[in-house]
Design an enzyme around this catalytic site. Structure first.
Site, PDB file in Angstrom:
ATOM      1  N   VAL A 108      -6.817   2.269   3.515  1.00  0.00           N
ATOM      2  CA  VAL A 108      -7.490   0.969   3.502  1.00  0.00           C
ATOM      3  C   VAL A 108      -7.012   0.119   4.680  1.00  0.00           C
ATOM      4  CG1 VAL A 108      -7.896   1.019   1.010  1.00  0.00           C
ATOM      5  CG2 VAL A 108      -5.759   0.040   1.876  1.00  0.00           C
ATOM      6  N   HIS A 124     -12.124   4.277   0.442  1.00  0.00           N
ATOM      7  CA  HIS A 124     -11.493   3.401  -0.561  1.00  0.00           C
ATOM      8  C   HIS A 124     -11.481   1.932  -0.170  1.00  0.00           C
ATOM      9  CE1 HIS A 124      -9.263   7.131  -2.368  1.00  0.00           C
ATOM     10  NE2 HIS A 124     -10.520   7.043  -2.739  1.00  0.00           N
ATOM     11  N   CYS A 132     -15.351 -11.012  -4.841  1.00  0.00           N
ATOM     12  CA  CYS A 132     -15.315 -11.559  -6.200  1.00  0.00           C
ATOM     13  C   CYS A 132     -15.158 -10.423  -7.203  1.00  0.00           C
ATOM     14  CB  CYS A 132     -16.614 -12.320  -6.460  1.00  0.00           C
ATOM     15  SG  CYS A 132     -16.790 -12.833  -8.184  1.00  0.00           S
ATOM     16  N   GLY A 195      -1.983  14.215   5.848  1.00  0.00           N
ATOM     17  CA  GLY A 195      -1.178  13.210   5.153  1.00  0.00           C
ATOM     18  C   GLY A 195      -1.744  12.745   3.829  1.00  0.00           C
ATOM     19  N   SER A 197      -1.830  13.688  -0.476  1.00  0.00           N
ATOM     20  CA  SER A 197      -1.362  14.537  -1.569  1.00  0.00           C
ATOM     21  C   SER A 197      -2.546  15.270  -2.224  1.00  0.00           C
ATOM     22  CB  SER A 197      -0.634  13.684  -2.613  1.00  0.00           C
ATOM     23  OG  SER A 197      -1.461  12.614  -3.024  1.00  0.00           O
ATOM     24  N   ASN A 221       0.868  18.168   6.767  1.00  0.00           N
ATOM     25  CA  ASN A 221       1.606  17.354   5.794  1.00  0.00           C
ATOM     26  C   ASN A 221       3.093  17.651   5.957  1.00  0.00           C
ATOM     27  OD1 ASN A 221       2.575  16.128   3.277  1.00  0.00           O
ATOM     28  ND2 ASN A 221       0.464  16.231   2.552  1.00  0.00           N
ATOM     29  N   ALA A 239       2.690  14.063  10.886  1.00  0.00           N
ATOM     30  CA  ALA A 239       1.391  14.035  11.587  1.00  0.00           C
ATOM     31  C   ALA A 239       1.538  13.526  13.019  1.00  0.00           C
ATOM     32  CB  ALA A 239       0.421  13.148  10.811  1.00  0.00           C
TER      33      ALA A 239
HETATM   34  P1  NAD Z   1      -0.190   9.706  -1.301  1.00  0.00           P
HETATM   35  O1  NAD Z   1       0.824   8.635  -1.195  1.00  0.00           O
HETATM   36  O2  NAD Z   1      -0.524  10.246  -2.634  1.00  0.00           O
HETATM   37  O3  NAD Z   1       0.306  10.968  -0.429  1.00  0.00           O
HETATM   38  C1  NAD Z   1       0.775  10.833   0.871  1.00  0.00           C
HETATM   39  C2  NAD Z   1       0.924  12.215   1.443  1.00  0.00           C
HETATM   40  O4  NAD Z   1       1.314  12.090   2.806  1.00  0.00           O
HETATM   41  C3  NAD Z   1       2.008  13.067   0.742  1.00  0.00           C
HETATM   42  O5  NAD Z   1       1.477  14.345   0.470  1.00  0.00           O
HETATM   43  C4  NAD Z   1       3.140  13.132   1.770  1.00  0.00           C
HETATM   44  O6  NAD Z   1       3.834  14.340   1.712  1.00  0.00           O
HETATM   45  C5  NAD Z   1       2.362  13.000   3.068  1.00  0.00           C
HETATM   46  N1  NAD Z   1       3.115  12.435   4.187  1.00  0.00           N
HETATM   47  C6  NAD Z   1       4.033  11.426   4.160  1.00  0.00           C
HETATM   48  N2  NAD Z   1       4.432  11.151   5.405  1.00  0.00           N
HETATM   49  C7  NAD Z   1       3.746  11.981   6.240  1.00  0.00           C
HETATM   50  C8  NAD Z   1       3.733  12.159   7.649  1.00  0.00           C
HETATM   51  N3  NAD Z   1       4.506  11.438   8.473  1.00  0.00           N
HETATM   52  N4  NAD Z   1       2.893  13.097   8.176  1.00  0.00           N
HETATM   53  C9  NAD Z   1       2.110  13.855   7.360  1.00  0.00           C
HETATM   54  N5  NAD Z   1       2.100  13.736   6.013  1.00  0.00           N
HETATM   55  C10 NAD Z   1       2.905  12.800   5.470  1.00  0.00           C
HETATM   56  O7  NAD Z   1      -1.474   9.186  -0.512  1.00  0.00           O
HETATM   57  P2  NAD Z   1      -3.028   9.575  -0.601  1.00  0.00           P
HETATM   58  O8  NAD Z   1      -3.171  11.047  -0.739  1.00  0.00           O
HETATM   59  O9  NAD Z   1      -3.693   8.871   0.521  1.00  0.00           O
HETATM   60  O10 NAD Z   1      -3.572   8.963  -1.978  1.00  0.00           O
HETATM   61  C11 NAD Z   1      -3.152   7.779  -2.587  1.00  0.00           C
HETATM   62  C12 NAD Z   1      -4.072   6.557  -2.492  1.00  0.00           C
HETATM   63  O11 NAD Z   1      -3.260   5.585  -1.876  1.00  0.00           O
HETATM   64  C13 NAD Z   1      -5.310   6.582  -1.662  1.00  0.00           C
HETATM   65  O12 NAD Z   1      -6.363   6.231  -2.495  1.00  0.00           O
HETATM   66  C14 NAD Z   1      -5.153   5.467  -0.604  1.00  0.00           C
HETATM   67  O13 NAD Z   1      -6.281   4.620  -0.592  1.00  0.00           O
HETATM   68  C15 NAD Z   1      -3.991   4.680  -1.077  1.00  0.00           C
HETATM   69  N6  NAD Z   1      -3.042   4.239  -0.027  1.00  0.00           N
HETATM   70  C16 NAD Z   1      -3.462   3.855   1.211  1.00  0.00           C
HETATM   71  C17 NAD Z   1      -2.540   3.468   2.183  1.00  0.00           C
HETATM   72  C18 NAD Z   1      -3.016   3.027   3.544  1.00  0.00           C
HETATM   73  O14 NAD Z   1      -4.144   2.561   3.677  1.00  0.00           O
HETATM   74  N7  NAD Z   1      -2.208   3.172   4.601  1.00  0.00           N
HETATM   75  C19 NAD Z   1      -1.178   3.487   1.874  1.00  0.00           C
HETATM   76  C20 NAD Z   1      -0.784   3.888   0.586  1.00  0.00           C
HETATM   77  C21 NAD Z   1      -1.722   4.259  -0.360  1.00  0.00           C
END
Ligand code: NAD
Length: 248
Positions: A108, A124, A132, A195, A197, A221, A239
């Site tokens: 996001v 997302h 709202c 990156g 899960s 990942n 990454a």
């Molecule tokens: P998640 O937190 O479930 O998983 C993050 C994944 O990234 C893990 O598998 C981890 O091993 C991997 N990871 C961590 N550091 C890394 C790196 N440097 N290089 C490569 N891989 C790395 O996140 P998700 O799968 O995106 O799902 C969770 C939800 O969280 C999503 O719906 C998302 O919208 C939201 N979210 C978004 C943000 C953002 O916008 N930056 C941040 C946190 C959560």
């Protein structure tokens, strides 16, 4: 794993990317982790933060907002300030420089756009807007450095509150983003899964959809994930270190 094996895996991934005509990148919070934007897991592990006593999955949900709207808005405002301070990392920049890649992201934040990416589908939503809670049509842009506290919707008054413009657990994805993402994944030759899960559905279902449609899957990942079983090639590492070499 030996350096020799890692080099072989990288070479195999590069061959797949270089021979593809349509490459799509499906990314998650790990893409922005090296920019200092915490993944949900990092947020839970951050012992110094107030949020250690909250479950992010509860804060990112309609139930959480009903239970404690102030805590939810404050949590998002904490995340907003983190995004405002963050800079795109080498992985964002590599993806942005590869002009033909379509980015489908669960993130996001706006770090891909700030790196210069032009084709970004946000499954997302965006942390940079509020809307709202009753979706009366009122949407407000948010200054990420100075986000606004919980407040009533200007149209609905005390009957409705403004909330972050993101898709929460249990909510539907925006139709236009979902259709664009489905089309991109169905028509890809190679899907980079970076990156994530791969546990949040329906977004994670795009990996299987791309594979069933004939795409080869490259997973990047720091550890194995639910996407591992679908990978043709899995590159384990940050990454920011892997993507520039993969897309050079
Ligand atoms: P998640 O937190 O479930 O998983 C993050 C994944 O990234 C893990 O598998 C981890 O091993 C991997 N990871 C961590 N550091 C890394 C790196 N440097 N290089 C490569 N891989 C790395 O996140 P998700 O799968 O995106 O799902 C969770 C939800 O969280 C999503 O719906 C998302 O919208 C939201 N979210 C978004 C943000 C953002 O916008 N930056 C941040 C946190 C959560």
């Amino acid at each position: 794993m030996t350096t020799f094996v890692l080099d072989q895996l990288m070479a195999a991934a590069q061959r797949l990317v270089n021979s593809a005509t349509r490459v799509v990148c499906f990314s998650g919070a790990g893409l922005s982790a090296e920019s200092g934007v915490p993944t949900f897991r990092d947020a839970q592990a951050d012992g110094g933060a107030l949020w250690v006593k909250f479950d992010p999955m509860m804060l990112a949900s309609p139930r959480g907002f009903e239970r404690d709207p102030e805590a939810v808005v404050e949590w998002y405002n904490w995340r907003r300030r983190a995004v405002a301070e963050a800079r795109p990392n080498a992985a964002h920049r590599a993806l942005a420089a590869a002009r033909s890649i379509v980015n489908v992201t669960q993130n996001v934040d706006d770090l891909l756009e700030r790196a210069g990416a032009v084709d970004v589908i946000h499954l997302h939503g965006s942390i940079a807007v509020d809307h709202c809670e009753h979706r009366c049509g009122c949407v407000e842009a948010i200054d990420l450095k100075n986000p606004l506290p919980l407040r009533p919707c200007p149209n609905c008054g005390p009957r409705g509150r403004m909330r972050p413009g993101v898709v929460w657990f249990g909510e539907s994805l925006p139709d236009d983003a979902w259709m664009a993402a489905e089309y991109a994944c169905r028509s890809s030759d190679v899907l980079l899964v970076v990156g994530t899960s791969a546990v949040v559905y329906p977004a994670a279902g795009l990996i299987g959809l791309a594979r069933m449609s004939g795409a080869r899957i490259i997973v990047i990942n720091t550890q194995s994930s639910d996407a591992s079983a679908l990978a043709d090639v899995e590159l384990i590492g940050p990454a920011g270190e892997i993507m520039p070499g993969l897309l050079s």
